[in-house]
Design a protein around this motif. Structure first.
Motif, PDB file in Angstrom:
ATOM      1  N   ARG A 269     -20.360  34.621 -21.157  1.00 34.82           N
ATOM      2  CA  ARG A 269     -19.889  35.938 -21.776  1.00 34.82           C
ATOM      3  C   ARG A 269     -18.641  36.275 -21.001  1.00 34.82           C
ATOM      4  O   ARG A 269     -17.594  36.613 -21.828  1.00 34.82           O
ATOM      5  CB  ARG A 269     -20.826  37.003 -21.917  1.00 34.82           C
ATOM      6  CG  ARG A 269     -22.009  36.755 -23.033  1.00 34.82           C
ATOM      7  CD  ARG A 269     -22.780  38.070 -23.350  1.00 34.82           C
ATOM      8  NE  ARG A 269     -23.270  38.510 -22.099  1.00 34.82           N
ATOM      9  CZ  ARG A 269     -24.694  38.389 -21.726  1.00 34.82           C
ATOM     10  NH1 ARG A 269     -25.527  37.283 -22.466  1.00 34.82           N
ATOM     11  NH2 ARG A 269     -25.168  38.830 -20.577  1.00 34.82           N
ATOM     12  N   ALA A 270     -18.730  36.468 -19.883  1.00 40.61           N
ATOM     13  CA  ALA A 270     -17.698  36.856 -19.177  1.00 40.61           C
ATOM     14  C   ALA A 270     -16.274  36.240 -19.177  1.00 40.61           C
ATOM     15  O   ALA A 270     -15.266  36.606 -19.135  1.00 40.61           O
ATOM     16  CB  ALA A 270     -18.112  37.227 -17.520  1.00 40.61           C
ATOM     17  N   SER A 271     -16.664  34.863 -19.183  1.00 42.01           N
ATOM     18  CA  SER A 271     -15.622  33.764 -19.280  1.00 42.01           C
ATOM     19  C   SER A 271     -15.075  33.516 -20.584  1.00 42.01           C
ATOM     20  O   SER A 271     -13.976  33.103 -20.764  1.00 42.01           O
ATOM     21  CB  SER A 271     -16.032  32.503 -18.205  1.00 42.01           C
ATOM     22  OG  SER A 271     -17.014  32.056 -18.896  1.00 42.01           O
ATOM     23  N   GLY A 272     -15.750  33.713 -21.460  1.00 40.52           N
ATOM     24  CA  GLY A 272     -15.642  33.057 -22.823  1.00 40.52           C
ATOM     25  C   GLY A 272     -15.858  31.492 -22.989  1.00 40.52           C
ATOM     26  O   GLY A 272     -15.094  31.058 -23.712  1.00 40.52           O
ATOM     27  N   ILE A 273     -16.443  30.857 -21.960  1.00 33.97           N
ATOM     28  CA  ILE A 273     -16.612  29.283 -22.027  1.00 33.97           C
ATOM     29  C   ILE A 273     -17.796  28.868 -21.898  1.00 33.97           C
ATOM     30  O   ILE A 273     -18.659  29.160 -20.957  1.00 33.97           O
ATOM     31  CB  ILE A 273     -15.911  28.817 -20.404  1.00 33.97           C
ATOM     32  CG1 ILE A 273     -14.399  29.300 -20.533  1.00 33.97           C
ATOM     33  CG2 ILE A 273     -15.890  27.505 -20.280  1.00 33.97           C
ATOM     34  CD1 ILE A 273     -13.809  29.153 -18.955  1.00 33.97           C
ATOM     35  N   PRO A 274     -18.418  28.156 -23.219  1.00 39.23           N
ATOM     36  CA  PRO A 274     -19.617  27.842 -23.241  1.00 39.23           C
ATOM     37  C   PRO A 274     -19.802  26.569 -22.250  1.00 39.23           C
ATOM     38  O   PRO A 274     -18.833  25.745 -21.880  1.00 39.23           O
ATOM     39  CB  PRO A 274     -19.702  27.197 -24.668  1.00 39.23           C
ATOM     40  CG  PRO A 274     -18.519  27.772 -25.171  1.00 39.23           C
ATOM     41  CD  PRO A 274     -17.591  28.171 -24.178  1.00 39.23           C
ATOM     42  N   GLY A 275     -20.902  26.490 -21.408  1.00 37.33           N
ATOM     43  CA  GLY A 275     -21.286  25.857 -20.267  1.00 37.33           C
ATOM     44  C   GLY A 275     -20.733  26.212 -18.904  1.00 37.33           C
ATOM     45  O   GLY A 275     -21.003  25.412 -18.138  1.00 37.33           O
ATOM     46  N   ALA A 276     -20.105  27.281 -18.899  1.00 40.08           N
ATOM     47  CA  ALA A 276     -20.057  27.890 -17.533  1.00 40.08           C
ATOM     48  C   ALA A 276     -21.445  28.281 -16.897  1.00 40.08           C
ATOM     49  O   ALA A 276     -22.202  28.835 -17.528  1.00 40.08           O
ATOM     50  CB  ALA A 276     -19.364  29.167 -17.691  1.00 40.08           C
ATOM     51  N   GLU A 277     -21.700  27.938 -15.910  1.00 35.86           N
ATOM     52  CA  GLU A 277     -23.069  28.048 -15.244  1.00 35.86           C
ATOM     53  C   GLU A 277     -23.296  28.905 -14.138  1.00 35.86           C
ATOM     54  O   GLU A 277     -24.339  29.674 -14.003  1.00 35.86           O
ATOM     55  CB  GLU A 277     -23.734  26.565 -15.099  1.00 35.86           C
ATOM     56  CG  GLU A 277     -24.975  26.466 -14.492  1.00 35.86           C
ATOM     57  CD  GLU A 277     -25.690  25.255 -14.369  1.00 35.86           C
ATOM     58  OE1 GLU A 277     -26.630  24.789 -15.107  1.00 35.86           O
ATOM     59  OE2 GLU A 277     -24.785  24.172 -13.855  1.00 35.86           O
ATOM     60  N   PHE A 278     -22.389  28.894 -13.207  1.00 35.20           N
ATOM     61  CA  PHE A 278     -22.579  29.599 -12.071  1.00 35.20           C
ATOM     62  C   PHE A 278     -21.181  30.047 -11.308  1.00 35.20           C
ATOM     63  O   PHE A 278     -20.343  29.472 -11.357  1.00 35.20           O
ATOM     64  CB  PHE A 278     -23.423  28.914 -11.118  1.00 35.20           C
ATOM     65  CG  PHE A 278     -23.379  29.260  -9.581  1.00 35.20           C
ATOM     66  CD1 PHE A 278     -24.079  30.384  -9.397  1.00 35.20           C
ATOM     67  CD2 PHE A 278     -22.641  28.843  -8.523  1.00 35.20           C
ATOM     68  CE1 PHE A 278     -23.986  30.885  -7.804  1.00 35.20           C
ATOM     69  CE2 PHE A 278     -22.389  29.109  -7.449  1.00 35.20           C
ATOM     70  CZ  PHE A 278     -23.273  30.256  -6.809  1.00 35.20           C
ATOM     71  N   CYS A 279     -21.071  31.216 -10.636  1.00 34.18           N
ATOM     72  CA  CYS A 279     -20.056  31.574  -9.989  1.00 34.18           C
ATOM     73  C   CYS A 279     -20.467  32.559  -8.732  1.00 34.18           C
ATOM     74  O   CYS A 279     -21.134  33.432  -8.792  1.00 34.18           O
ATOM     75  CB  CYS A 279     -18.588  32.386 -10.614  1.00 34.18           C
ATOM     76  SG  CYS A 279     -17.433  32.728  -9.663  1.00 34.18           S
ATOM     77  N   HIS A 280     -20.037  31.663  -7.653  1.00 34.65           N
ATOM     78  CA  HIS A 280     -20.646  32.478  -6.217  1.00 34.65           C
ATOM     79  C   HIS A 280     -20.042  33.717  -5.946  1.00 34.65           C
ATOM     80  O   HIS A 280     -18.848  33.861  -6.524  1.00 34.65           O
ATOM     81  CB  HIS A 280     -20.225  31.653  -5.153  1.00 34.65           C
ATOM     82  CG  HIS A 280     -20.876  32.041  -3.612  1.00 34.65           C
ATOM     83  ND1 HIS A 280     -20.699  33.097  -2.980  1.00 34.65           N
ATOM     84  CD2 HIS A 280     -21.832  31.329  -3.236  1.00 34.65           C
ATOM     85  CE1 HIS A 280     -21.238  33.210  -2.014  1.00 34.65           C
ATOM     86  NE2 HIS A 280     -21.972  32.359  -1.855  1.00 34.65           N
ATOM     87  N   ASN A 281     -20.639  34.692  -5.700  1.00 33.14           N
ATOM     88  CA  ASN A 281     -20.229  35.938  -5.264  1.00 33.14           C
ATOM     89  C   ASN A 281     -18.770  35.981  -4.469  1.00 33.14           C
ATOM     90  O   ASN A 281     -18.089  37.084  -4.803  1.00 33.14           O
ATOM     91  CB  ASN A 281     -21.324  36.965  -5.019  1.00 33.14           C
ATOM     92  CG  ASN A 281     -21.133  38.457  -4.947  1.00 33.14           C
ATOM     93  OD1 ASN A 281     -20.669  38.757  -6.097  1.00 33.14           O
ATOM     94  ND2 ASN A 281     -20.973  39.232  -3.954  1.00 33.14           N
TER      95      ASN A 281
END
Length: 310
Positions: A269-281
Protein backbone atom coordinates in the motif's frame (compact mmCIF):
# COMPACT_ATOMS: atom_id res chain seq x y z
CA UNK A 1 62.98 -31.13 0.18
CA UNK A 2 60.01 -32.95 1.69
CA UNK A 3 60.16 -32.55 5.46
CA UNK A 4 59.33 -35.36 7.81
CA UNK A 5 58.75 -32.98 10.72
CA UNK A 6 57.19 -29.58 11.28
CA UNK A 7 58.73 -28.33 14.51
CA UNK A 8 57.38 -25.56 16.71
CA UNK A 9 57.57 -24.87 20.43
CA UNK A 10 55.76 -26.70 23.18
CA UNK A 11 53.76 -25.02 25.95
CA UNK A 12 51.13 -22.37 25.40
CA UNK A 13 50.19 -21.70 21.79
CA UNK A 14 49.39 -18.55 19.85
CA UNK A 15 47.82 -17.67 16.53
CA UNK A 16 51.10 -17.28 14.67
CA UNK A 17 52.38 -20.85 15.04
CA UNK A 18 48.86 -22.23 14.63
CA UNK A 19 48.48 -20.44 11.31
CA UNK A 20 52.01 -21.41 10.27
CA UNK A 21 51.12 -25.01 11.05
CA UNK A 22 47.96 -24.69 8.95
CA UNK A 23 50.01 -23.57 5.94
CA UNK A 24 52.80 -26.10 6.32
CA UNK A 25 50.59 -29.09 7.11
CA UNK A 26 48.57 -28.40 3.94
CA UNK A 27 51.77 -28.44 1.90
CA UNK A 28 53.33 -31.39 3.73
CA UNK A 29 50.44 -33.52 5.03
CA UNK A 30 52.66 -36.51 5.74
CA UNK A 31 54.95 -34.51 8.02
CA UNK A 32 54.48 -34.88 11.77
CA UNK A 33 54.03 -31.75 13.86
CA UNK A 34 56.45 -31.84 16.79
CA UNK A 35 56.04 -29.38 19.67
CA UNK A 36 59.28 -29.11 21.62
CA UNK A 37 61.92 -26.77 23.01
CA UNK A 38 64.56 -29.51 23.07
CA UNK A 39 67.68 -28.41 21.21
CA UNK A 40 67.77 -31.72 19.39
CA UNK A 41 64.45 -30.85 17.78
CA UNK A 42 64.66 -27.08 17.28
CA UNK A 43 68.04 -27.19 15.57
CA UNK A 44 67.58 -27.01 11.76
CA UNK A 45 68.07 -30.19 9.81
CA UNK A 46 67.41 -31.63 6.37
CA UNK A 47 64.33 -33.46 7.61
CA UNK A 48 62.42 -30.56 9.18
CA UNK A 49 60.99 -27.06 9.07
CA UNK A 50 61.42 -25.18 12.36
CA UNK A 51 59.18 -22.17 13.11
CA UNK A 52 58.40 -19.83 16.00
CA UNK A 53 61.32 -21.36 17.86
CA UNK A 54 65.01 -21.93 17.17
CA UNK A 55 66.42 -18.47 17.73
CA UNK A 56 67.03 -17.46 14.14
CA UNK A 57 65.68 -16.79 10.68
CA UNK A 58 67.33 -18.58 7.79
CA UNK A 59 65.00 -19.58 4.95
CA UNK A 60 67.66 -21.70 3.28
CA UNK A 61 67.85 -23.83 6.43
CA UNK A 62 64.05 -23.79 6.88
CA UNK A 63 64.28 -21.85 10.14
CA UNK A 64 61.55 -19.26 10.74
CA UNK A 65 61.78 -17.69 14.19
CA UNK A 66 61.22 -14.04 15.08
CA UNK A 67 62.07 -13.84 18.80
CA UNK A 68 65.80 -13.21 18.45
CA UNK A 69 67.69 -9.93 18.39
CA UNK A 70 67.77 -8.40 14.91
CA UNK A 71 64.54 -10.22 14.10
CA UNK A 72 63.41 -9.84 10.48
CA UNK A 73 61.24 -6.87 9.52
CA UNK A 74 58.97 -6.18 6.58
CA UNK A 75 60.09 -3.66 3.98
CA UNK A 76 58.08 -0.98 5.80
CA UNK A 77 59.76 -1.75 9.12
CA UNK A 78 56.84 -3.66 10.67
CA UNK A 79 57.72 -6.91 12.43
CA UNK A 80 57.11 -10.44 11.24
CA UNK A 81 55.81 -13.22 13.40
CA UNK A 82 56.45 -16.80 12.38
CA UNK A 83 53.19 -16.67 10.39
CA UNK A 84 54.38 -13.74 8.31
CA UNK A 85 57.70 -15.45 7.62
CA UNK A 86 56.05 -18.72 6.66
CA UNK A 87 53.49 -16.87 4.54
CA UNK A 88 56.27 -14.98 2.75
CA UNK A 89 58.08 -18.19 1.80
CA UNK A 90 55.30 -20.77 1.51
CA UNK A 91 52.10 -18.76 1.01
CA UNK A 92 52.01 -18.88 -2.77
CA UNK A 93 52.56 -22.63 -2.83
CA UNK A 94 49.80 -22.93 -0.22
CA UNK A 95 47.41 -20.96 -2.44
CA UNK A 96 48.23 -23.21 -5.37
CA UNK A 97 47.51 -26.22 -3.15
CA UNK A 98 44.08 -24.68 -2.45
CA UNK A 99 43.48 -24.45 -6.23
CA UNK A 100 43.62 -20.67 -6.45
CA UNK A 101 44.08 -19.90 -10.18
CA UNK A 102 47.69 -19.21 -11.06
CA UNK A 103 46.78 -15.81 -12.49
CA UNK A 104 45.28 -14.77 -9.13
CA UNK A 105 47.89 -16.11 -6.74
CA UNK A 106 50.02 -12.96 -6.56
CA UNK A 107 47.00 -10.76 -5.81
CA UNK A 108 45.39 -13.14 -3.32
CA UNK A 109 48.72 -13.61 -1.56
CA UNK A 110 49.09 -9.86 -1.10
CA UNK A 111 45.47 -9.37 0.00
CA UNK A 112 45.63 -12.13 2.61
CA UNK A 113 48.98 -10.83 3.82
CA UNK A 114 47.69 -7.29 4.31
CA UNK A 115 44.32 -8.13 5.80
CA UNK A 116 44.94 -11.35 7.72
CA UNK A 117 48.62 -12.17 8.20
CA UNK A 118 49.89 -8.71 9.13
CA UNK A 119 47.42 -8.12 12.00
CA UNK A 120 48.46 -11.46 13.54
CA UNK A 121 52.12 -10.51 13.11
CA UNK A 122 51.57 -7.16 14.82
CA UNK A 123 49.54 -8.54 17.72
CA UNK A 124 52.05 -11.33 18.35
CA UNK A 125 54.91 -8.81 18.50
CA UNK A 126 53.08 -6.33 20.69
CA UNK A 127 53.16 -3.79 17.86
CA UNK A 128 49.36 -3.63 17.87
CA UNK A 129 47.68 -3.57 21.24
CA UNK A 130 44.66 -5.83 21.74
CA UNK A 131 43.10 -2.87 23.56
CA UNK A 132 42.39 -1.21 20.22
CA UNK A 133 39.37 -3.50 20.13
CA UNK A 134 38.26 -2.23 23.55
CA UNK A 135 35.93 -4.60 25.38
CA UNK A 136 35.91 -6.86 22.31
CA UNK A 137 39.67 -7.49 22.41
CA UNK A 138 39.10 -11.09 23.41
CA UNK A 139 36.92 -11.57 20.34
CA UNK A 140 39.79 -11.10 17.88
CA UNK A 141 40.84 -14.30 16.14
CA UNK A 142 44.12 -14.57 18.10
CA UNK A 143 42.19 -14.00 21.31
CA UNK A 144 39.61 -16.64 20.49
CA UNK A 145 42.25 -19.20 19.54
CA UNK A 146 44.02 -18.65 22.84
CA UNK A 147 40.82 -19.37 24.76
CA UNK A 148 41.23 -22.96 23.53
CA UNK A 149 44.27 -23.47 25.74
CA UNK A 150 43.65 -25.84 28.65
CA UNK A 151 42.99 -24.10 31.97
CA UNK A 152 45.82 -24.22 34.47
CA UNK A 153 44.42 -26.85 36.84
CA UNK A 154 42.82 -29.25 34.39
CA UNK A 155 44.19 -31.83 32.00
CA UNK A 156 47.18 -34.12 32.08
CA UNK A 157 50.57 -34.11 30.35
CA UNK A 158 49.00 -34.30 26.89
CA UNK A 159 46.40 -31.56 27.44
CA UNK A 160 48.36 -28.79 25.74
CA UNK A 161 49.15 -30.89 22.68
CA UNK A 162 45.54 -32.01 22.37
CA UNK A 163 44.34 -28.42 22.72
CA UNK A 164 46.88 -27.29 20.11
CA UNK A 165 45.58 -29.75 17.53
CA UNK A 166 41.96 -28.85 18.30
CA UNK A 167 42.83 -25.18 17.83
CA UNK A 168 44.75 -26.00 14.64
CA UNK A 169 41.59 -27.40 13.07
CA UNK A 170 39.83 -24.10 13.75
CA UNK A 171 42.78 -21.98 12.62
CA UNK A 172 42.96 -23.96 9.37
CA UNK A 173 39.25 -23.37 8.72
CA UNK A 174 39.58 -19.60 9.22
CA UNK A 175 42.64 -19.32 6.98
CA UNK A 176 41.10 -21.38 4.20
CA UNK A 177 37.88 -19.35 4.42
CA UNK A 178 39.84 -16.09 4.19
CA UNK A 179 41.68 -17.34 1.12
CA UNK A 180 38.42 -18.50 -0.47
CA UNK A 181 36.83 -15.11 0.17
CA UNK A 182 39.77 -13.22 -1.31
CA UNK A 183 39.79 -15.44 -4.40
CA UNK A 184 36.02 -15.06 -4.75
CA UNK A 185 36.38 -11.30 -4.61
CA UNK A 186 38.56 -11.40 -7.71
CA UNK A 187 36.01 -13.57 -9.52
CA UNK A 188 33.26 -11.16 -8.54
CA UNK A 189 35.15 -8.13 -9.83
CA UNK A 190 34.77 -9.16 -13.45
CA UNK A 191 31.06 -9.86 -13.07
CA UNK A 192 30.46 -6.54 -11.33
CA UNK A 193 32.37 -4.63 -14.01
CA UNK A 194 30.16 -6.27 -16.65
CA UNK A 195 27.05 -5.23 -14.69
CA UNK A 196 28.33 -1.65 -14.38
CA UNK A 197 28.80 -1.54 -18.15
CA UNK A 198 25.27 -2.89 -18.66
CA UNK A 199 23.84 -0.23 -16.33
CA UNK A 200 25.32 2.55 -18.42
CA UNK A 201 24.30 5.88 -16.89
CA UNK A 202 21.39 4.31 -15.05
CA UNK A 203 21.24 4.63 -11.28
CA UNK A 204 20.65 0.93 -10.51
CA UNK A 205 23.17 -1.90 -10.67
CA UNK A 206 21.66 -5.34 -11.28
CA UNK A 207 23.75 -8.37 -10.37
CA UNK A 208 23.09 -11.99 -11.37
CA UNK A 209 23.62 -13.24 -7.80
CA UNK A 210 24.79 -12.08 -4.41
CA UNK A 211 28.49 -11.15 -4.50
CA UNK A 212 30.90 -8.53 -3.12
CA UNK A 213 30.40 -5.49 -5.34
CA UNK A 214 31.42 -2.38 -3.41
CA UNK A 215 35.19 -2.50 -4.18
CA UNK A 216 34.59 -2.77 -7.93
CA UNK A 217 31.94 -0.03 -7.94
CA UNK A 218 34.27 2.37 -6.14
CA UNK A 219 37.31 1.40 -8.21
CA UNK A 220 35.31 1.91 -11.41
CA UNK A 221 34.33 5.42 -10.30
CA UNK A 222 30.66 4.54 -10.86
CA UNK A 223 29.47 7.35 -8.58
CA UNK A 224 26.14 7.62 -10.39
CA UNK A 225 24.95 4.26 -9.08
CA UNK A 226 22.63 4.55 -6.07
CA UNK A 227 21.07 1.11 -5.59
CA UNK A 228 21.77 -2.55 -6.35
CA UNK A 229 19.34 -5.34 -7.24
CA UNK A 230 20.23 -8.94 -6.41
CA UNK A 231 18.26 -12.21 -6.65
CA UNK A 232 18.45 -14.40 -3.54
CA UNK A 233 16.41 -17.35 -4.76
CA UNK A 234 13.11 -18.21 -6.37
CA UNK A 235 10.56 -15.55 -5.49
CA UNK A 236 13.09 -13.50 -3.50
CA UNK A 237 14.76 -10.34 -4.79
CA UNK A 238 16.53 -7.60 -2.87
CA UNK A 239 17.13 -3.89 -3.38
CA UNK A 240 19.96 -2.36 -1.40
CA UNK A 241 21.78 0.90 -1.03
CA UNK A 242 25.38 1.41 -2.13
CA UNK A 243 27.89 2.72 0.39
CA UNK A 244 29.71 5.99 -0.25
CA UNK A 245 33.13 4.63 0.66
CA UNK A 246 35.03 1.34 0.61
CA UNK A 247 34.65 1.21 4.40
CA UNK A 248 31.72 2.40 6.47
CA UNK A 249 27.95 2.28 6.33
CA UNK A 250 26.91 5.69 5.00
CA UNK A 251 24.86 5.20 1.83
CA UNK A 252 24.73 7.26 -1.33
CA UNK A 253 20.94 7.30 -0.94
CA UNK A 254 18.42 5.73 1.44
CA UNK A 255 15.30 3.88 0.41
CA UNK A 256 12.07 5.91 0.72
CA UNK A 257 11.17 6.95 4.26
CA UNK A 258 7.55 5.88 3.76
CA UNK A 259 8.68 2.25 3.37
CA UNK A 260 10.72 2.03 6.58
CA UNK A 261 9.88 -1.00 8.71
CA UNK A 262 6.91 -2.13 6.59
CA UNK A 263 6.17 -5.64 5.35
CA UNK A 264 3.63 -7.42 3.15
CA UNK A 265 0.38 -5.63 2.40
CA UNK A 266 1.39 -2.54 4.38
CA UNK A 267 4.44 -2.07 2.16
CA UNK A 268 2.45 -2.76 -0.99
CA UNK A 269 0.00 0.00 0.00
CA UNK A 270 2.74 2.46 0.93
CA UNK A 271 4.71 1.86 -2.25
CA UNK A 272 1.87 1.10 -4.63
CA UNK A 273 3.86 -1.88 -5.88
CA UNK A 274 2.34 -5.41 -5.84
CA UNK A 275 4.92 -7.91 -4.65
CA UNK A 276 6.80 -5.48 -2.41
CA UNK A 277 7.54 -7.61 0.64
CA UNK A 278 9.86 -5.95 3.14
CA UNK A 279 11.84 -2.80 3.90
CA UNK A 280 14.26 -2.61 6.79
CA UNK A 281 13.60 0.17 9.25
CA UNK A 282 17.13 1.40 8.55
CA UNK A 283 16.13 1.88 4.86
CA UNK A 284 19.22 0.15 3.50
CA UNK A 285 17.60 -3.00 2.12
CA UNK A 286 14.21 -4.06 0.80
CA UNK A 287 12.81 -7.24 -0.72
CA UNK A 288 10.16 -8.27 -3.22
CA UNK A 289 8.71 -11.50 -4.55
CA UNK A 290 9.32 -10.82 -8.26
CA UNK A 291 11.91 -9.13 -10.41
CA UNK A 292 9.24 -6.80 -11.81
CA UNK A 293 8.37 -5.67 -8.29
CA UNK A 294 11.97 -5.09 -7.22
CA UNK A 295 12.69 -3.14 -10.43
CA UNK A 296 9.61 -0.97 -9.78
CA UNK A 297 10.81 -0.39 -6.22
CA UNK A 298 14.24 0.59 -7.52
CA UNK A 299 12.71 3.04 -9.99
CA UNK A 300 10.62 4.62 -7.23
CA UNK A 301 13.62 4.83 -4.91
CA UNK A 302 15.68 6.53 -7.63
CA UNK A 303 12.95 9.14 -8.24
CA UNK A 304 12.84 10.04 -4.54
CA UNK A 305 16.62 10.03 -4.21
CA UNK A 306 17.07 12.35 -7.19
CA UNK A 307 14.35 14.65 -5.82
CA UNK A 308 16.38 14.82 -2.62
CA UNK A 309 19.44 15.90 -4.58
CA UNK A 310 21.33 12.62 -4.91
Amino acid sequence: MTPEFLVTHSGGFHADELMSSAVLSRLYPAARIVRSRDAAWITPGSDRIVYDVGGGYDAERNLFDHHQRDAPLRDDGQPFSSFGLVWQHFGKAYLAALSVPQADIETVHAKVDAGFVLPIDLLDNGALSPTVAGPLAGMTLPGLLETLKPVFDQGGPTAETEAFHNALTIARAFLEARVARSAAGLRADGMVMDAIAAAGQGRVLELPMGMPFRPAVIRAGADHLLFVITPRGEGDWTLGGIAKEAQGFDLRADLPAAWAGLTGEALERASGIPGAEFCHNGRFIAAATTRAAIVAMAERAVIEAEAAGH
